[in-house]
Design an enzyme around this catalytic site. Sequence first.
Site, PDB file in Angstrom:
ATOM      1  N   HIS A 102      -3.638   4.167   4.824  1.00 51.76           N
ATOM      2  CA  HIS A 102      -4.901   3.146   5.024  1.00 51.76           C
ATOM      3  C   HIS A 102      -5.920   3.886   4.295  1.00 51.76           C
ATOM      4  O   HIS A 102      -6.563   3.287   3.481  1.00 51.76           O
ATOM      5  CB  HIS A 102      -4.851   2.697   6.312  1.00 51.76           C
ATOM      6  CG  HIS A 102      -6.116   1.845   6.660  1.00 51.76           C
ATOM      7  ND1 HIS A 102      -5.991   0.472   5.992  1.00 51.76           N
ATOM      8  CD2 HIS A 102      -7.348   1.747   7.247  1.00 51.76           C
ATOM      9  CE1 HIS A 102      -6.955  -0.220   6.342  1.00 51.76           C
ATOM     10  NE2 HIS A 102      -7.785   0.785   6.973  1.00 51.76           N
ATOM     11  N   ARG A 109       0.928  -1.237   0.057  1.00 54.36           N
ATOM     12  CA  ARG A 109       0.272   0.116  -0.029  1.00 54.36           C
ATOM     13  C   ARG A 109       0.920   1.226  -0.108  1.00 54.36           C
ATOM     14  O   ARG A 109       1.672   1.567   1.267  1.00 54.36           O
ATOM     15  CB  ARG A 109      -0.860   0.109   1.290  1.00 54.36           C
ATOM     16  CG  ARG A 109      -1.612   1.367   1.301  1.00 54.36           C
ATOM     17  CD  ARG A 109      -2.663   1.271   2.551  1.00 54.36           C
ATOM     18  NE  ARG A 109      -2.067   0.723   3.952  1.00 54.36           N
ATOM     19  CZ  ARG A 109      -1.656   1.531   4.845  1.00 54.36           C
ATOM     20  NH1 ARG A 109      -1.290   2.674   4.662  1.00 54.36           N
ATOM     21  NH2 ARG A 109      -1.339   0.847   6.141  1.00 54.36           N
ATOM     22  N   TYR A 146       4.051   5.750  11.272  1.00 52.60           N
ATOM     23  CA  TYR A 146       4.522   4.491  11.549  1.00 52.60           C
ATOM     24  C   TYR A 146       5.359   3.759  10.344  1.00 52.60           C
ATOM     25  O   TYR A 146       5.593   2.542  10.714  1.00 52.60           O
ATOM     26  CB  TYR A 146       3.204   3.496  11.800  1.00 52.60           C
ATOM     27  CG  TYR A 146       2.288   3.372  10.630  1.00 52.60           C
ATOM     28  CD1 TYR A 146       2.271   2.862   9.626  1.00 52.60           C
ATOM     29  CD2 TYR A 146       1.043   4.427  10.768  1.00 52.60           C
ATOM     30  CE1 TYR A 146       1.351   2.718   8.640  1.00 52.60           C
ATOM     31  CE2 TYR A 146       0.230   4.509   9.794  1.00 52.60           C
ATOM     32  CZ  TYR A 146       0.233   3.612   8.792  1.00 52.60           C
ATOM     33  OH  TYR A 146      -0.506   3.457   7.642  1.00 52.60           O
TER      34      TYR A 146
END
Length: 376
Positions: free
Chosen positions: A277, A273, A286
């Site tokens: 998200h 990805r 992160y």
Amino acid sequence: MTYTQTRDSSTGRRPDEAGPDVDDVARVLEPDGTRVADATLDPWIADLSPHELRALHRDMALTRRLDAEGVALQRQGQLALWAPCRGQEATQVGTAHALAPGDFVFPSYREHGVLLGRGAKPADYVLAWRGEEHSAYDHTTINAAPPQIIIGAQSLHATGWAMGAQRDGSTDVAVAYYGDGATSQGDVNEAMVFASSFRAPVVFVCSNNQWAISEPVTVQAKYPIAGRAPGFGIPSMRIDGNDALACVAAMRWALDRARRGEGPSFIEAVTYRMGPHTTSDDPTRYRDAGEVEAWTRRDPIARLEAYLRAEGVLDDSALDEVARAADTLAAEVRAACIGATTREPATMFDHVYAEPHAGVERQKAEYVEYLAGFEK
């Protein structure tokens, strides 16, 4: 090809010792577009014509442009949310291109390329995210269920549909799409129990994009996810999800098994990805920039394009036409979004069920009374 655990010959480590190995996959296209042989995958794509190869590339390019427009519309306040799919175009479009018209897909909220492959219209991508419709498209027209927000729930829906098709004597196949994080949900595991027990004609496609929101796949699985399916009695294949040809081949393999009455199959497509998200997420909190850069060099569209150019299947003129088509699709999506007519609030209770439902009617009446209170 049934998945088997392997040991890294260069380091002597098992995949679980450093997380699932992203290179322990089957592929026919290297990241630079070089064609390599694979005895399992090659027979399933030997008949792909230049026209089919160009269509595969075209739909991947359209998906990326559509996705960029969805992000832009959300940032401009025209959509409430958007789930980007940049980097996952090969998995989505490649598997969708292998489907027959009668097959039925059960997507998650990120499978924009699957919906494009099934013939979705411009408004179909955005009206639900804008809050105008429960489901923006007619599932009977494109053979796709509404994108599922509840993680992994569509795996049960797909298995139930497949069992119904099986009892009808149909050769149609159901396909459930979900991410690596969904494999930790009970729904997915329960679906595989039923699918295996009843030899249901269903294919489970796990888009392992390395991150379940902010948790890496190494938290979800110490071993490659494809290794779980054989425990349910389901053959699996672990492929390079950024290799469009491998995705076509794996899906054809799985569909063929299902149509011959051999039951379910599981595909783990190892991809990435590239964006957040959803548009409410900040992946820089992160995720390391070096990781993103490394995956950028594995770009699925650039990989297929390099191969097709080398084969003389794609040239600058064809690429220009694809770019124009992508811009046209983006403009149509934007027009459908901004031009949407918002209905009266109480209509959100309409068409929840096919038949009248006393509970829903009661809720609608209460809501109408609530709205009327603001007019006093």
